[in-house]
Design a protein around this motif. Sequence first.
Motif, mmCIF file in Angstrom:
data_model
loop_
_atom_site.group_PDB
_atom_site.id
_atom_site.type_symbol
_atom_site.label_atom_id
_atom_site.label_comp_id
_atom_site.label_asym_id
_atom_site.label_seq_id
_atom_site.Cartn_x
_atom_site.Cartn_y
_atom_site.Cartn_z
ATOM 1 N N GLN A 207 0.820 -1.214 0.000
ATOM 2 C CA GLN A 207 0.000 0.000 0.000
ATOM 3 C C GLN A 207 0.855 1.266 0.000
ATOM 4 O OE1 GLN A 207 -2.824 -0.200 3.261
ATOM 5 N NE2 GLN A 207 -3.281 -2.344 2.818
ATOM 6 N N GLY A 208 2.186 1.094 0.044
ATOM 7 C CA GLY A 208 3.079 2.240 0.004
ATOM 8 C C GLY A 208 3.671 2.651 1.331
ATOM 9 N N LEU A 209 3.352 1.903 2.399
ATOM 10 C CA LEU A 209 3.860 2.243 3.718
ATOM 11 C C LEU A 209 5.307 1.778 3.866
ATOM 12 C CD1 LEU A 209 3.074 3.472 6.455
ATOM 13 C CD2 LEU A 209 2.282 1.202 7.161
ATOM 14 N N THR A 210 6.114 2.566 4.565
ATOM 15 C CA THR A 210 7.492 2.206 4.897
ATOM 16 C C THR A 210 7.515 1.680 6.316
ATOM 17 O OG1 THR A 210 8.265 3.990 3.462
ATOM 18 C CG2 THR A 210 9.861 3.063 5.011
ATOM 19 N N LEU A 211 8.242 0.577 6.551
ATOM 20 C CA LEU A 211 8.234 -0.058 7.871
ATOM 21 C C LEU A 211 9.634 -0.225 8.421
ATOM 22 C CD1 LEU A 211 5.865 -1.880 6.012
ATOM 23 C CD2 LEU A 211 5.214 -2.161 8.396
ATOM 24 N N PHE A 212 9.777 0.085 9.701
ATOM 25 C CA PHE A 212 11.024 -0.107 10.442
ATOM 26 C C PHE A 212 10.701 -0.998 11.631
ATOM 27 C CE2 PHE A 212 13.875 1.174 13.935
ATOM 28 C CZ PHE A 212 15.095 0.890 13.354
ATOM 29 N N ILE A 213 11.404 -2.124 11.734
ATOM 30 C CA ILE A 213 11.055 -3.161 12.710
ATOM 31 C C ILE A 213 12.224 -3.433 13.644
ATOM 32 C CG2 ILE A 213 10.283 -5.545 13.004
ATOM 33 C CD1 ILE A 213 9.292 -5.361 10.036
ATOM 34 N N VAL A 214 11.965 -3.386 14.935
ATOM 35 C CA VAL A 214 12.920 -3.841 15.947
ATOM 36 C C VAL A 214 12.420 -5.187 16.454
ATOM 37 C CG1 VAL A 214 13.681 -3.467 18.314
ATOM 38 C CG2 VAL A 214 13.809 -1.605 16.674
ATOM 39 N N GLU A 215 13.279 -6.202 16.437
ATOM 40 C CA GLU A 215 12.779 -7.548 16.728
ATOM 41 C C GLU A 215 13.896 -8.494 17.168
ATOM 42 O OE1 GLU A 215 10.709 -10.223 17.725
ATOM 43 O OE2 GLU A 215 9.406 -8.782 16.724
ATOM 44 N N HIS A 216 13.515 -9.504 17.982
ATOM 45 C CA HIS A 216 14.449 -10.557 18.388
ATOM 46 C C HIS A 216 14.252 -11.855 17.598
ATOM 47 C CE1 HIS A 216 15.299 -8.212 22.105
ATOM 48 N NE2 HIS A 216 16.449 -8.831 22.007
ATOM 49 N N ASN A 217 13.080 -12.012 16.993
ATOM 50 C CA ASN A 217 12.756 -13.237 16.268
ATOM 51 C C ASN A 217 13.526 -13.249 14.949
ATOM 52 O OD1 ASN A 217 11.466 -15.141 14.501
ATOM 53 N ND2 ASN A 217 9.663 -15.106 15.815
ATOM 54 N N MET A 218 14.649 -13.996 14.930
ATOM 55 C CA MET A 218 15.542 -13.935 13.780
ATOM 56 C C MET A 218 14.936 -14.496 12.489
ATOM 57 S SD MET A 218 17.952 -12.202 14.794
ATOM 58 C CE MET A 218 18.887 -12.367 13.286
#
Length: 261
Positions: A207-218
């Motif tokens: 849909q055009g959204l930019t996402l930045f993810i902080v995560e531990h699940n490799m």
Amino acid sequence: MEGPQTDNLLLDVQGLSKHFGGIKAVEDVTFNIIKGSIISMIGPNGAGKSTFINVVSGLYTPDAGKVHFEGEDVAGLPAHAMASKRLSRTFQLEELFSSLTVLENVMVGCHTCSSSGVLSCGFSIPFARKEEQRLRDEAMECLREVSLEERAYDTISQLPLGERKLVGIARALAMKPKLLMLDEPAGGLAAHEVERLVQLIYALREQGLTLFIVEHNMPFVMSLSERIVVLDEGKKIAEGTPDQVRSNERVIKAYLGEEVA
């Protein structure tokens, strides 16, 4: 003063630092986010990942460095100002109102974009009533995006963890973001819930959204990220594609262990 100008650059962070007393939670971190991308940040506990999000989203004021969002210098702006610029985020432990319904929680996010405000909606002002209905409709649409419209009138306390996290994403989407920052979205989720989350993230990007993810699940991070930034003790130690990060010796030593799947 305007920051770096490229058509595709959404967020540009240069030399960002945040200290708490003698603790250097984030130290001289530099990287950028291109529009329409899925970028992740990983690192061991205490690496500074959540502090980084808190600084960029306006909860903390940086001690040093620059943050440009769409070319505008936004370093030090408070969280409500960042939300008004269409940068929204979720939290590790979703800060939801347990006594309110799912729909009402999402409407809290809609009020960021409301012209009448929460106070006037508390009175029987005709314009405010129309505005409230508009926000209700928009909140329901956000719930449809995360496939929770059937839970709209349940209270948050009735929902399992996975659905609560989806409510947090729906509330963030209600702010109509250009950049959505997800703090540990897969934490505590079952495998089928993680797969549902992956499909949602791909749909949002389409849909055009930019996402930045902080995560531990490799496996989660490696499966959907186009680029990964790695922090250790507040400093960036690596950045690259999943394959590049997977084979980086500094990353293996600091975070991934002796073997990388």
